[in-house]
Every structure is written in C-alpha cells, then in structure tokens.
Design a protein around this motif. Structure first.
Motif, short mmCIF file in Angstrom:
data_model
loop_
_atom_site.label_atom_id
_atom_site.label_comp_id
_atom_site.label_asym_id
_atom_site.label_seq_id
_atom_site.Cartn_x
_atom_site.Cartn_y
_atom_site.Cartn_z
N ALA A 188 1.49 6.36 10.80
CA ALA A 188 2.80 6.43 10.17
C ALA A 188 2.72 6.01 8.71
O ALA A 188 1.79 5.30 8.31
N TYR A 189 3.68 6.46 7.92
CA TYR A 189 3.94 5.86 6.63
C TYR A 189 4.60 4.51 6.89
O TYR A 189 5.26 4.31 7.91
N VAL A 190 4.42 3.58 5.96
CA VAL A 190 4.96 2.23 6.16
C VAL A 190 5.62 1.74 4.88
O VAL A 190 5.05 1.88 3.78
N ILE A 191 6.81 1.18 5.01
CA ILE A 191 7.46 0.45 3.93
C ILE A 191 7.72 -0.97 4.42
O ILE A 191 8.35 -1.17 5.47
N GLY A 192 7.24 -1.96 3.69
CA GLY A 192 7.47 -3.35 4.03
C GLY A 192 8.02 -4.13 2.86
O GLY A 192 7.59 -3.93 1.73
N TRP A 193 8.99 -4.99 3.17
CA TRP A 193 9.62 -5.80 2.12
C TRP A 193 9.39 -7.27 2.40
O TRP A 193 9.61 -7.74 3.52
N SER A 194 8.92 -8.02 1.39
CA SER A 194 8.74 -9.46 1.49
C SER A 194 7.72 -9.77 2.59
O SER A 194 6.59 -9.30 2.53
N ASP A 195 8.11 -10.53 3.65
CA ASP A 195 7.17 -10.73 4.76
C ASP A 195 6.74 -9.38 5.34
O ASP A 195 5.61 -9.22 5.80
N GLY A 196 7.64 -8.42 5.34
CA GLY A 196 7.29 -7.08 5.81
C GLY A 196 6.25 -6.42 4.94
O GLY A 196 5.43 -5.62 5.42
N GLY A 197 6.27 -6.75 3.63
CA GLY A 197 5.23 -6.24 2.74
C GLY A 197 3.87 -6.83 3.07
O GLY A 197 2.84 -6.14 3.01
N ILE A 198 3.86 -8.12 3.44
CA ILE A 198 2.62 -8.76 3.89
C ILE A 198 2.14 -8.09 5.17
O ILE A 198 0.95 -7.76 5.32
N ASN A 199 3.07 -7.86 6.10
CA ASN A 199 2.72 -7.21 7.35
C ASN A 199 2.17 -5.81 7.13
O ASN A 199 1.25 -5.38 7.82
#
Length: 283
Positions: free
Chosen positions: A122-133
């Motif tokens: 999949a493509y992934v977009i993560g923000w903040s902790d989600g960016g780390i993930n």
C-alpha cells in the motif's frame, strides 16, 4: 546540508475545499459504522474504516489521535484510492490491555493488518507518531510499502528530535504525573501513550538506509520537530524528497490540507515537480 522550502505549493490548490467540507458534514470519520470493520491483528481487534476504491492507501494518525485526524484528507483521497484509515494500537476504538507499547510493535501491527485484509502492499501517509510508524513499517516490512509520506516524524525523544520548549513541557509533565495512581483502564492507557513519546522512538539515523521505497519527508517551518532533524531523516533515506511547508506548524495535513492532499497525491502518481531528491545515500 541544503534544506529545500517550496512556498509555491501553499495556496495553489484551494478549489476543492467546499466539496471537502460538505462531505465532512455527512460522515463522522472514526465513528462511521457503515465503513468500520475490526480485524484480528496480533492479539488485538484493530478498528479500521475503508473508503473508495483503487490502489490501497494506509493512513496512520499521531499520538493520542484517531481516524478523525484525517477528516480533511479522506474525502480527497477516497476519490481515487482505497483509503484504509486505522485507529492504532491503544488508540481510538482499538483497545490494547497490555502494559507496554512501542513503535516497532505498532509497525508490525500495520503489516499484519494489510495481510489480514489480503493487501500485498500500500501507499502510506503517516502524521507525527504515524510518520514514525510509516518509516518503521518501510524499514521492517519493505514489501508492504509502495511509497510513503511522513510528516512531523522524529527519531529521538529528546531536544534533538523535538523543539526545546516542547521537550521541556514533556519533562514537566512526566515529573508531575509519574507517581500518580492509575486505577482505571483509561488512566493506564493514557499513561502508556504518554510514555510512548517520552521514552521513544530510538531509531539510529543510519538505520533509515534500509528504506528502499520513494519517501516524501515533510515538516512545517514552525513544527514541533526541528527542521534540521527532518532534513537529517530525508538525507539518510536513499530515495527521499523533502518538503518544508511554509507558514505551518505540526499539523501540515490539516493547516494546508489542499496543498498537502494534492502534493502527496502527485508524489504517489509521479507527476509532481519542484522537489529535490536526496543524494547523500542514493544507491
């Protein structure tokens, strides 16, 4: 190291706003039974909501957040992607009774979720902790990530990875709350989530070389994450691009939703221009 700022993206894509807001009023993202499903993932029931059809796009929120964090983004991306919005372990509707939590654990959750959904990658977009993930998912499970967008991520839980006043505030909060009794499940969970960012992440910059997929690394020019730290992340990923969003704080995807949505989309579709690619570690 050069740091690239791209002011011309801001304000260039304002026309979809009316359509986005009209859809927001109709759908309660994060609390939408029509789109919600639980998946058995590594000992927990992970709550997800899916919207649209097309290539899979996984959205990962930040610390203390939920699917609702992407209210300004889901309507845009669901027009052409299969958007998979997730409540991370111990967040939102995804309950985790365990007493420990780590970013590595969470990254493994997302890989297992894609398997449970029979999605190869999949493509992934993560923000903040989600960016780390998002970064750790690409490091630990590279076959699962086609491309990633990471905004507001840090790799150390200290004054290197966080701006000074925010780091000081976290220190004060820890000292204030560390000896408080916690009897309810919510109190224990809230403390676990706080400790996640207090003690973690601890990812050596050199480990980012394991990320093989194209990666768009983002921060605001007034982010909680120092620009220098974001630039270092960008520099250590072989196929990375950097976007420092002018006039933005930590919530780039909310404060500049239209520019963010269209820029991330064009990055996935390889139609964007104006970005410089990382050269220091390019294979």
């Amino acid at each position: 190291m050069r740091i690239y700022k791209f002011g011309f993206f801001i304000g260039c894509f304002l026309f979809p706003a009316t359509a986005i807001f009209s859809q927001q009023k109709k759908i309660s993202y994060g609390n939408n039974p029509a789109a919600g499903t639980y998946y058995a993932v590594r000992g927990i029931q992970m709550y997800t909501e899916s919207y649209g059809v097309g290539k899979p796009l996984l959205l990962i929120h930040g610390n203390g957040g939920s699917i609702r964090a992407f209210t300004a983004n889901i309507p845009y991306f669901s027009k052409k992607y299969q958007v998979i919005a997730v409540d991370s372990r111990a967040h939102g509707k995804t309950i985790d009774a365990g007493d420990s939590l780590s970013f590595e654990m969470m990254a493994d959750d997302f890989a297992a979720l894609l398997n449970a959904m029979h999605i190869d990658s999949a493509y992934v977009i993560g923000w903040s902790d989600g960016g780390i993930n998002a970064l750790l998912l690409a490091m630990r499970h590279p076959e699962k990530v086609i491309k990633l967008v990471s905004t507001g991520a840090n790799l150390t839980p200290d004054s290197t990875g966080l701006i000074p006043h925010y780091w000081i505030d976290e220190q004060k909060q820890f000292e204030k709350d560390k000896n408080k009794p916690r009897t309810t499940a919510k109190e224990k969970n809230d403390w676990k989530i706080f400790l996640l960012d207090w003690l973690q992440p601890n990812v050596p910059m050199d480990d980012l070389k394991a990320i093989r997929c194209p990666s768009l690394i983002i921060c605001g020019d007034n982010d909680l994450i120092p620009i220098e730290h974001t630039a270092a992340i960008y520099h250590h990923i072989p196929r990375a691009y950097l976007w420092v969003v002018p006039h933005s704080g930590h919530a780039t995807l909310q404060e500049h939703r239209d520019a963010f949505n269209q820029t991330a989309d064009s990055f996935f579709e390889e139609t964007f221009e104006g970005f410089e690619r990382s050269s220091g570690n390019t294979p």
